[in-house]
Enzyme design. Sequence first.
Site, PDB file in Angstrom:
ATOM      1  N   CYS A 228      -1.780   1.836  -8.596  1.00  0.00           N
ATOM      2  CA  CYS A 228      -2.231   0.643  -9.335  1.00  0.00           C
ATOM      3  C   CYS A 228      -2.452  -0.402  -8.258  1.00  0.00           C
ATOM      4  O   CYS A 228      -1.618  -1.256  -8.021  1.00  0.00           O
ATOM      5  CB  CYS A 228      -1.161   0.217 -10.332  1.00  0.00           C
ATOM      6  SG  CYS A 228      -1.042   1.377 -11.704  1.00  0.00           S
ATOM      7  N   ALA A 229      -3.575  -0.311  -7.592  1.00  0.00           N
ATOM      8  CA  ALA A 229      -3.682  -0.854  -6.234  1.00  0.00           C
ATOM      9  C   ALA A 229      -4.223  -2.273  -6.126  1.00  0.00           C
ATOM     10  O   ALA A 229      -3.924  -2.981  -5.174  1.00  0.00           O
ATOM     11  CB  ALA A 229      -4.564   0.072  -5.412  1.00  0.00           C
TER      12      ALA A 229
ATOM     13  N   LYS B  42      -0.650  -4.321  -1.130  1.00  0.00           N
ATOM     14  CA  LYS B  42       0.170  -3.190  -0.655  1.00  0.00           C
ATOM     15  C   LYS B  42      -0.718  -2.114  -0.029  1.00  0.00           C
ATOM     16  O   LYS B  42      -0.327  -1.464   0.936  1.00  0.00           O
ATOM     17  CB  LYS B  42       1.019  -2.650  -1.805  1.00  0.00           C
ATOM     18  CG  LYS B  42       1.950  -3.731  -2.336  1.00  0.00           C
ATOM     19  CD  LYS B  42       2.779  -3.294  -3.513  1.00  0.00           C
ATOM     20  CE  LYS B  42       3.527  -4.477  -4.103  1.00  0.00           C
ATOM     21  NZ  LYS B  42       2.655  -5.482  -4.772  1.00  0.00           N
TER      22      LYS B  42
ATOM     23  N   CYS C  57       6.961  -6.301 -10.521  1.00  0.00           N
ATOM     24  CA  CYS C  57       7.353  -7.694 -10.232  1.00  0.00           C
ATOM     25  C   CYS C  57       7.954  -8.290 -11.512  1.00  0.00           C
ATOM     26  O   CYS C  57       7.543  -9.349 -11.954  1.00  0.00           O
ATOM     27  CB  CYS C  57       6.166  -8.504  -9.736  1.00  0.00           C
ATOM     28  SG  CYS C  57       4.730  -8.482 -10.813  1.00  0.00           S
TER      29      CYS C  57
END
EC number: 2.1.1.176
Length: 463
Positions: A273-274, A279, A389
Site C-alpha cells: 500500500c505504497a 517508505k 499510523c
Amino acid sequence: MQRNRPGDDAPRNASPGQPRRSAGPSVPRGLAARRVAAYALADVTQEHLPLDEALERQFGIGDGIALDERDRALVRAIVTAALRRLGTIHAALDARMPKGIPAKSGLLPEILIVGAAQILLLDIPDRAAVDLAVHHARADRRAFPYAKLVNAVLRRVAESREAILAETGGDDVPHWLTERWRGTYGAATARAIAGALRHEPGIDITVKADAAGWAQRLDGRLLPNGSVRLNARAHVAALPGYADGEWWVQDAAASLPARLIAATPGERVLDLCAAPGGKTAQLAAAGAVVTAVDRSPERLARLAENMTRLKLDVRTVAADARTLTGGEPYDAVLLDAPCSATGTIRRHPDVAWTKQPEEIASLAALQSALLDRAAALVRPGGRLVYSTCSLEPEEGEAQIAAFLARHADFARSPVSPEEIGGIADVIDADGQLRTLPHHLPDETPRLAGLDGFFAARLVRRKA
Ligand SMILES: C[S@@+](CC[C@H](N)C(=O)[O-])C[C@H]1O[C@@H](n2cnc3c(N)ncnc32)[C@H](O)[C@@H]1O
C-alpha cells in the site's frame, strides 16, 4: 457549545463561478478568507469531509475562487488551528455565552470559532480578528442580529487568552477518542497523548545519505533514528536538496517500518500500500528492487512523480492488493495498511473530526484481508512488516495476534532498540513498535513528539 446548522443563505454546493454569498458594498480586506474558513470548518465538523477535500471544495466556489495563494494558506492555517484546539475554543466560548449559541443563527458558531482561533492561536492582531468576525456576522443573513454579541464575546476571549490556553483539563478531540485511549493506554498516557496533540509538529525529513550533513545544511537536528527535524518552519520545496531529490518529508515515526525491513541491495521487496511513497523511497534508496502497489491510480501517479524527483527506480502496479497474484514470492513485503490514521492527528487535526468509531472495525477487516494476501507473497525465510499510523489496538497489536493465530508458518521477529537508534521505550514486550504522539519529548513543543505508529516484523518459517 450548543449550535445549529450553519447559515445557508445560498446553496452550499453552488457550482464554480456562481456567487453564493453577497459581499455587500465595502468588503474589508481579509473578510473573504474568514468566510471561506468558516465554510471549510463546517464541512469538516458537520459533513466529516477531510480538510484537503473541504478546502478544494471551498476554493472552487464563491469567495474561494478569488483568493490568492497567501489567503489560501491563511484559510488553511485558521481551520487547522481551530480543529487542533476545538475543545478549548468551544469551552472558551461556552464560558462567555451562558445562554449558548442562539438557534437559527446561520454561520454564527463558525464565525465565533474562526475568530477565537485567530485570537488564541495565530499571530493575527486581536482587533483585526474581532472586526472581521463582526463584519462577517453582519454579512450573514441569519448571524446579522448577533454582530454585537460576536464583538463582545471575542473581546472577552482576547482579554483571557493566557488563562484559556493554560487550561489543560478539557478534550480537544472528540470524547470517544479520549475514552478509547484511556481504555487502551491508561489515564496518564491518554492525557499525555491529548497534550501532545495540542501542538503543531515540526517538519521531519528522511535523507538518502549523510543525515548529519543535511541536519547542518538545513538548520535541523539529527534524531536518534537518523531523521532530520527542522528547527524552523519552512517552505520545503525551496530548501537546498529538495529539487535535487536528496531527501523527502516523512515523520520520524513513519520512517521506522521500512527500516525494520532492513533491505539489502538487490533484494526483491514488495511495498503493498505504497502511495505516496515515503517508505517505497526508503526501500529503493537502500538498494532494494522495489515493486510498489497501490489501489489508487492517482496516488500511484504521485508516487511515481516523487520517485522521479528522488531519482529512484521503482516498478509501480495499480491494483487491489487483496487480489494481487502471481510470480515468484518476495524476499520481503511491507504492508503499510490503510487505517483510521488516529496516530497522525498532530499533523492532521481534521482526522479527529472526520473519523467515526464504527470505521475502526471495517478498517480492521480490510487490514486482515490485506495481511492474509501479503503473507502469501513472502518467500519461506522472508520478512513481512505490517504497519499502521493508528493508535487503535484493533489495527495494531490485536491485528497481529489474530494473524499469528491464523498463520502458524509466521512468527514475530522482535525489533531491537539498536535498529531504531536506541529509542527503547517505543518497543513493546512482544518486540513490536508502538510510537505515541508524546514520545521523544523536547522543551520546545514543536520540536517534540512522534506520529503514532504500530509496526510488527514477522518471518515466514522455512519449509
Ligand atoms: C497509509 S497509506 C500508505 C502510505 C505509504 N506507505 C507511504 O509511506 O507513503 C495507505 C495506502 O493504501 C492504499 N490502499 C487502500 N486500500 C488498498 C488496497 N486494497 N490495495 C492496495 N492499496 C490500497 C491507499 O490508496 C493508500 O495510498
